[in-house]
Every structure is written in C-alpha cells, then in structure tokens.
Design an enzyme around this catalytic site. Structure first.
Site, PDB file in Angstrom:
ATOM      1  N   ARG A 231     -15.419 -31.508 -63.939  1.00  0.00           N
ATOM      2  CA  ARG A 231     -14.559 -30.814 -65.211  1.00  0.00           C
ATOM      3  C   ARG A 231     -15.126 -29.790 -65.815  1.00  0.00           C
ATOM      4  NH1 ARG A 231     -14.499 -36.673 -65.227  1.00  0.00           N
ATOM      5  NH2 ARG A 231     -12.611 -37.302 -64.605  1.00  0.00           N
TER       6      ARG A 231
ATOM      7  N   LYS B 266      -9.304 -15.865 -66.826  1.00  0.00           N
ATOM      8  CA  LYS B 266      -8.030 -16.536 -65.733  1.00  0.00           C
ATOM      9  C   LYS B 266      -8.756 -16.747 -64.573  1.00  0.00           C
ATOM     10  CE  LYS B 266      -3.760 -14.365 -67.716  1.00  0.00           C
ATOM     11  NZ  LYS B 266      -2.583 -13.500 -67.241  1.00  0.00           N
TER      12      LYS B 266
ATOM     13  N   GLU C 143      -6.197   0.454 -63.308  1.00  0.00           N
ATOM     14  CA  GLU C 143      -6.397  -0.813 -64.247  1.00  0.00           C
ATOM     15  C   GLU C 143      -7.080  -0.024 -65.526  1.00  0.00           C
ATOM     16  OE1 GLU C 143      -4.843  -3.480 -64.614  1.00  0.00           O
ATOM     17  OE2 GLU C 143      -4.406  -4.130 -62.332  1.00  0.00           O
TER      18      GLU C 143
ATOM     19  N   LYS D 293      -9.943  -4.961 -73.050  1.00  0.00           N
ATOM     20  CA  LYS D 293      -9.609  -6.241 -72.393  1.00  0.00           C
ATOM     21  C   LYS D 293     -10.128  -7.287 -73.359  1.00  0.00           C
ATOM     22  CE  LYS D 293      -8.484  -9.402 -68.805  1.00  0.00           C
ATOM     23  NZ  LYS D 293      -8.028  -9.580 -67.420  1.00  0.00           N
TER      24      LYS D 293
ATOM     25  N   GLU E 280      -2.406 -15.896 -73.488  1.00  0.00           N
ATOM     26  CA  GLU E 280      -1.151 -15.164 -73.241  1.00  0.00           C
ATOM     27  C   GLU E 280       0.127 -15.871 -73.717  1.00  0.00           C
ATOM     28  OE1 GLU E 280      -0.900 -12.274 -69.740  1.00  0.00           O
ATOM     29  OE2 GLU E 280       0.774 -13.783 -69.323  1.00  0.00           O
TER      30      GLU E 280
ATOM     31  N   ARG F  20      -2.117 -10.304 -75.348  1.00  0.00           N
ATOM     32  CA  ARG F  20      -2.379  -9.966 -74.004  1.00  0.00           C
ATOM     33  C   ARG F  20      -1.620  -9.474 -73.156  1.00  0.00           C
ATOM     34  NH1 ARG F  20      -6.482 -14.017 -70.925  1.00  0.00           N
ATOM     35  NH2 ARG F  20      -6.719 -13.000 -69.229  1.00  0.00           N
TER      36      ARG F  20
ATOM     37  N   ASN G  23      -0.151  -6.192 -69.097  1.00  0.00           N
ATOM     38  CA  ASN G  23       0.682  -6.188 -67.768  1.00  0.00           C
ATOM     39  C   ASN G  23       1.785  -4.888 -67.846  1.00  0.00           C
ATOM     40  OD1 ASN G  23       0.055  -8.742 -67.237  1.00  0.00           O
ATOM     41  ND2 ASN G  23       1.613  -9.810 -68.643  1.00  0.00           N
TER      42      ASN G  23
ATOM     43  N   HIS H 121       3.054  -3.622 -64.399  1.00  0.00           N
ATOM     44  CA  HIS H 121       2.820  -4.763 -63.562  1.00  0.00           C
ATOM     45  C   HIS H 121       4.257  -5.522 -63.151  1.00  0.00           C
ATOM     46  CE1 HIS H 121      -1.200  -4.339 -64.343  1.00  0.00           C
ATOM     47  NE2 HIS H 121      -1.662  -5.445 -63.564  1.00  0.00           N
TER      48      HIS H 121
ATOM     49  N   HIS I 144       4.248  -6.049 -59.391  1.00  0.00           N
ATOM     50  CA  HIS I 144       4.392  -7.176 -58.692  1.00  0.00           C
ATOM     51  C   HIS I 144       5.433  -7.380 -57.523  1.00  0.00           C
ATOM     52  CE1 HIS I 144       2.344  -9.288 -62.312  1.00  0.00           C
ATOM     53  NE2 HIS I 144       1.351  -8.853 -61.256  1.00  0.00           N
TER      54      HIS I 144
ATOM     55  N   HIS J  10      -3.517  -3.878 -55.226  1.00  0.00           N
ATOM     56  CA  HIS J  10      -2.856  -3.934 -56.579  1.00  0.00           C
ATOM     57  C   HIS J  10      -2.758  -2.696 -57.538  1.00  0.00           C
ATOM     58  CE1 HIS J  10      -1.713  -6.328 -59.962  1.00  0.00           C
ATOM     59  NE2 HIS J  10      -2.812  -5.906 -60.687  1.00  0.00           N
TER      60      HIS J  10
HETATM   61  N1  NAD Z   1      -8.134 -13.439 -63.142  1.00  0.00           N
HETATM   62  C1  NAD Z   1      -7.588 -12.337 -63.478  1.00  0.00           C
HETATM   63  O1  NAD Z   1      -7.240 -12.192 -64.656  1.00  0.00           O
HETATM   64  C2  NAD Z   1      -7.081 -11.369 -62.612  1.00  0.00           C
HETATM   65  C3  NAD Z   1      -6.891 -10.070 -62.947  1.00  0.00           C
HETATM   66  C4  NAD Z   1      -6.538  -8.966 -61.859  1.00  0.00           C
HETATM   67  C5  NAD Z   1      -6.771  -9.526 -60.677  1.00  0.00           C
HETATM   68  N2  NAD Z   1      -6.862 -10.605 -60.201  1.00  0.00           N
HETATM   69  C6  NAD Z   1      -7.114 -10.972 -58.674  1.00  0.00           C
HETATM   70  O2  NAD Z   1      -8.126 -10.093 -58.299  1.00  0.00           O
HETATM   71  C7  NAD Z   1      -7.869 -10.079 -56.907  1.00  0.00           C
HETATM   72  C8  NAD Z   1      -7.856  -8.702 -56.320  1.00  0.00           C
HETATM   73  O3  NAD Z   1      -9.336  -8.307 -56.631  1.00  0.00           O
HETATM   74  P1  NAD Z   1      -9.896  -7.002 -55.979  1.00  0.00           P
HETATM   75  O4  NAD Z   1      -9.135  -5.745 -55.808  1.00  0.00           O
HETATM   76  O5  NAD Z   1     -11.423  -6.870 -56.261  1.00  0.00           O
HETATM   77  O6  NAD Z   1      -9.735  -7.571 -54.388  1.00  0.00           O
HETATM   78  P2  NAD Z   1     -10.672  -8.472 -53.307  1.00  0.00           P
HETATM   79  O7  NAD Z   1     -11.513  -9.423 -54.136  1.00  0.00           O
HETATM   80  O8  NAD Z   1      -9.565  -8.917 -52.400  1.00  0.00           O
HETATM   81  O9  NAD Z   1     -11.736  -7.204 -52.580  1.00  0.00           O
HETATM   82  C9  NAD Z   1     -11.366  -6.394 -51.781  1.00  0.00           C
HETATM   83  C10 NAD Z   1     -12.276  -6.170 -50.863  1.00  0.00           C
HETATM   84  O10 NAD Z   1     -13.351  -5.639 -51.061  1.00  0.00           O
HETATM   85  C11 NAD Z   1     -14.393  -6.097 -50.678  1.00  0.00           C
HETATM   86  N3  NAD Z   1     -15.491  -5.734 -51.784  1.00  0.00           N
HETATM   87  C12 NAD Z   1     -15.661  -6.201 -52.914  1.00  0.00           C
HETATM   88  N4  NAD Z   1     -16.568  -5.531 -53.532  1.00  0.00           N
HETATM   89  C13 NAD Z   1     -17.379  -4.763 -52.448  1.00  0.00           C
HETATM   90  C14 NAD Z   1     -18.522  -4.032 -52.352  1.00  0.00           C
HETATM   91  N5  NAD Z   1     -19.147  -3.648 -53.534  1.00  0.00           N
HETATM   92  N6  NAD Z   1     -18.784  -3.273 -51.336  1.00  0.00           N
HETATM   93  C15 NAD Z   1     -18.094  -3.623 -50.217  1.00  0.00           C
HETATM   94  N7  NAD Z   1     -17.110  -4.299 -50.377  1.00  0.00           N
HETATM   95  C16 NAD Z   1     -16.669  -5.105 -51.372  1.00  0.00           C
HETATM   96  C17 NAD Z   1     -14.026  -7.677 -50.729  1.00  0.00           C
HETATM   97  O11 NAD Z   1     -15.156  -8.473 -50.227  1.00  0.00           O
HETATM   98  C18 NAD Z   1     -12.835  -7.584 -50.151  1.00  0.00           C
HETATM   99  O12 NAD Z   1     -13.020  -7.484 -48.788  1.00  0.00           O
HETATM  100  C19 NAD Z   1      -6.501 -10.755 -56.705  1.00  0.00           C
HETATM  101  O13 NAD Z   1      -6.399 -11.861 -55.951  1.00  0.00           O
HETATM  102  C20 NAD Z   1      -5.920 -10.676 -57.888  1.00  0.00           C
HETATM  103  O14 NAD Z   1      -4.943 -11.837 -58.097  1.00  0.00           O
HETATM  104  C21 NAD Z   1      -7.127 -11.780 -61.255  1.00  0.00           C
HETATM  105 ZN    ZN Z   2      -3.559  -5.914 -62.870  1.00  0.00          ZN
END
Ligand code: NAD
Ligand code: ZN
Length: 361
Positions: free
Chosen positions: A115, A137, A179, A221, A231, A241, A245, A248, A252, A264
């Site tokens: 938990r 999140k 972003e 942020k 949110e 918050r 978006n 977005h 999306h 993204h």
């Molecule tokens: N929780 C939130 O508020 C929030 C906000 C925005 C996005 N997200 C989530 O984040 C994810 C996208 O994140 P992302 O764009 O970082 O993509 P990702 O985590 O899919 O990473 C993309 C690729 O880059 C690689 N990578 C990352 N850092 C690296 C480094 N330093 N060197 C080499 N390779 C590296 C990763 O291993 C992966 O293969 C989505 O799942 C999205 O839903 C969450």
């Molecule tokens: Zn975003």
C-alpha cells in the site's frame, strides 16, 4: 551549475533535483532504507553500476521491457513477485530509472507494494524529467487505452541527472522539448526567449541553456500541480493542472491514429499549433502569437502540420478524450501569452477551419 532543488508543495511535499552528476546524491535520500529495487529497461542497464556503486543497501535490479510494453498488468505483477522474492518491506525503497514509461510503471509499483513504499524517480529522458516523473501521476495501460489504471502517488524525491541525456536519441530529446516549450506558452514566456536565443544550444544534451530551460519547465509544473494535484475540472480562466494539457486534445487523437508510433511531444507540437490557430480564429490571440508557435516549434525540429484528410476521424477521437468531461469538447486555449483558459464547445466549423489552416500558413 546549481543543484538547488525545486519544491513541489503538494500533499506530500518533495523536491526535484536537476543537474549534471546529481545522481551521486542518491544515498542522502535512502536514510533508514535496507533494500532498494531499481526498475529499469534493458537499454539503460549500463547506468546501474554508477547509480548503485555507493549504496550500502541490498540492491535488486528489476528489468522491465522498453517503453510502453512495460506499462502492463503482467509486467506490474512481475515487479510485485520480484519484490516478494527479495523480501521487500515498508521501510525499503523503489527507484524508477528510465523514460516516462518506466517512471509511470515504477511509481505505480511503489504506490501499490504494501500500500505504498518510498519511491524515487531517476528520469533519463527529457520528457520524463519535465513531465512524467514530476507531478505524481503513475499508472499502466490496458488494451482499451493508455493510463487507464493508476494512482496519484508522489515521489519521495526526483533526481534528474543531466548526464543521463548523453545517450538519449535526438527524437526523444525533441519530444521532451515540446513539453518544455508548452510551459513557455502557458506560463513562463522566458522559456521561449531562452530557447529562441540559441535553439542549437537549447537542444544540445545537458547544455547550460538546456538545464535552465528544464528548471523553468519543472517550476511551471510544480506551480500547476501544487495548486491542483488531482486535476479538478477547470472553468474558463480559473485553470489549474488542466493548463498542462495545452495542445494535448488534438495530440491524443493524433497519437491514437498513429498507433502511438509518433512520439508524444511531436504530436503535442502539432496540437499546440492547432490550439493557437483556434484561439486566433476566435479572436483570443493575434497573428503574431499564433505564428510564434510554429516558429519556435519548427526551430526545435518538431512537426507542425498533419494531413488535411484526417480531420473527421481526429475529431471523432477527440470526443473520447478524457478532458471532454461530459459531452462537450473542452480545449485549453491561450487568451494571451502565459494566460491559458478552458474554452467549452468551440464552433465545429471553426475547428475544421483551424485544422485546415495549420497546413496552409
Ligand atoms: N505521469 C505523467 O504525468 C506523465 C506525463 C507525461 C507522459 N507520461 C508517460 O510517459 C511515457 C513517455 O515517456 P518517454 O517519452 O520518456 O518515453 P519512454 O519511457 O517510452 O522512453 C523512450 C525510449 O527512450 C529510452 N531512453 C530513455 N532515456 C534514455 C537515455 N538516457 N538514453 C537512451 N535511451 C533512453 C527508453 O528506454 C525508451 O526505449 C508515456 O508512457 C506517457 O504516458 C506520463
Ligand atoms: Zn504531454
């Protein structure tokens, strides 16, 4: 370079540290912890020795698939089983080392194990550093959609070591920069000025200019999240918050249509140009501010156009967007630089016109 932390004054306040080499401070955040699990994708295993070298704790590395493939119920269960085998208790800690997908998963593992145990994010992508790992999140995907299962769970701290960016692919860096620039449009125009002054340096991994941009974006942020962690549904200019978006809603829909193969931030870039055009047609912003969107995003090497014929399908998908909150479409639009507001049910003809216009300007 300063490692001065950025404060997130939320339900469980925490600090975000950003800078080259800052991960060497990790042991300071593990007081009283006996075991540490590092959840990471295979491609980042090479970072483990440096991160865990100075730790006194027993370390369990939990390898999960790259990217979205890790945000599944099956992988989540695998992480729980690994923690059980290692005898993880309430006084142990979970580290999420990777991009946003990994930090989303690792945060959710930490939220659910017994938990809730201590969670430390070590974001390695620009997008994770300025967005996914900060803000609380966490979650995983279902085949029915992204991020459908999750929780608000705040990290104990976030350690953003810019040295990690040395291996980050260029398209990932640009995705995160979308972003960062979004934060410039919705809240902190100095971000845009800093970027425009030298886009090349801003995009150079771990440059001083990039570090400044990251700190400013994380501060934006922090401000949005501190005021509105969960949110709430915003109204008009009373926006919390939901301002994050910006761009977005269309993004999306584009990601959905591209089967999530478009990064993204690239989709958000197109979405922001669209949002600016809608605001311009509504008379909320002038031509110059709308043009600045395309200008700065193109300088960042991000896409700003999308095939004309896609509108009807995209509009249908936009109706399903979570921000719809009811049957009417709700868009985050600017009424001035740094002044976002929610606009409900903009005229359909104007939306279609704005979409066509993004390819014409
Ligand atoms: N929780 C939130 O508020 C929030 C906000 C925005 C996005 N997200 C989530 O984040 C994810 C996208 O994140 P992302 O764009 O970082 O993509 P990702 O985590 O899919 O990473 C993309 C690729 O880059 C690689 N990578 C990352 N850092 C690296 C480094 N330093 N060197 C080499 N390779 C590296 C990763 O291993 C992966 O293969 C989505 O799942 C999205 O839903 C969450
Ligand atoms: Zn975003």
């Amino acid at each position: 370079m300063t490692w001065e932390p950025i404060d997130f004054a939320t339900e469980h306040p925490y600090q975000v540290l950003i800078g080259r080499g800052v991960s060497k401070l990790l042991p300071e955040f593990l007081d009283g912890v006996e075991r540490v699990a590092v959840i990471h994708p295979p491609g980042l295993a090479f970072l483990l020795p440096a991160i865990t070298a100075g730790l006194e704790q027993q370390v369990t590395a939990i390898r999960v698939p790259e990217s979205e493939a890790s945000k599944s119920g099956e992988v989540l269960q695998g992480c729980w089983e690994a923690l059980a085998r290692a005898g993880f208790t309430r006084s142990d800690a979970i580290l999420g080392l990777g991009g946003g997908a990994t930090t989303d998963l690792a945060g959710f593992v930490a939220a659910t194990w017994l938990r809730g145990v201590r969670y430390i994010a070590l974001p390695t992508s620009l997008l994770a550093m300025v967005d996914a790992s900060v803000g609380g999140k966490t979650g995983i995907n279902l085949s029915a959609g992204k991020n459908l299962v999750g929780s608000f769970y705040e990290p104990f701290t976030v350690i953003g070591d810019l040295d990690f960016f040395e291996t980050l692919p260029d398209s990932e860096l640009r995705s995160g920069m979308a972003e960062v620039l979004k934060c410039g449009f919705i809240a902190d125009p100095a971000i845009l000025e800093e970027f425009e002054a030298d886009p090349g340096e801003a995009l150079a991994p771990a440059s001083d200019r990039q570090a400044k941009l990251i700190r400013r974006a994380v501060a934006v942020k922090a401000c949005a999240v501190s005021a509105d962690l969960r949110e709430r549904t915003s109204e008009g200019g009373d926006i919390g918050r939901e301002a994050l978006n910006y761009g977005h809603t269309l993004a999306h829909a584009i990601e959905h249509e591209e089967h999530f193969l478009l990064r993204h931030g690239h989709a958000v870039s197109i979405g922001m140009v669209f949002a600016a055009e809608v605001a311009r047609l509504l008379g909320m912003i002038d031509d110059e501010l709308a043009a600045r969107h395309r200008g700065v995003l193109e300088q960042a090497g991000l896409p700003t156009r999308y095939p004309d014929g896609a509108w009807l399908k995209l509009r249908e998908v936009m109706s399903l967007d979570k921000k719809t909150r009811g049957s009417q479409l709700r868009l985050v639009l600017l009424e001035a630089l740094g002044a976002p507001r929610i606009v409900t049910a903009p005229p359909e003809g104007l939306l279609a016109e704005a979409f066509l216009a993004i390819n014409e300007i």
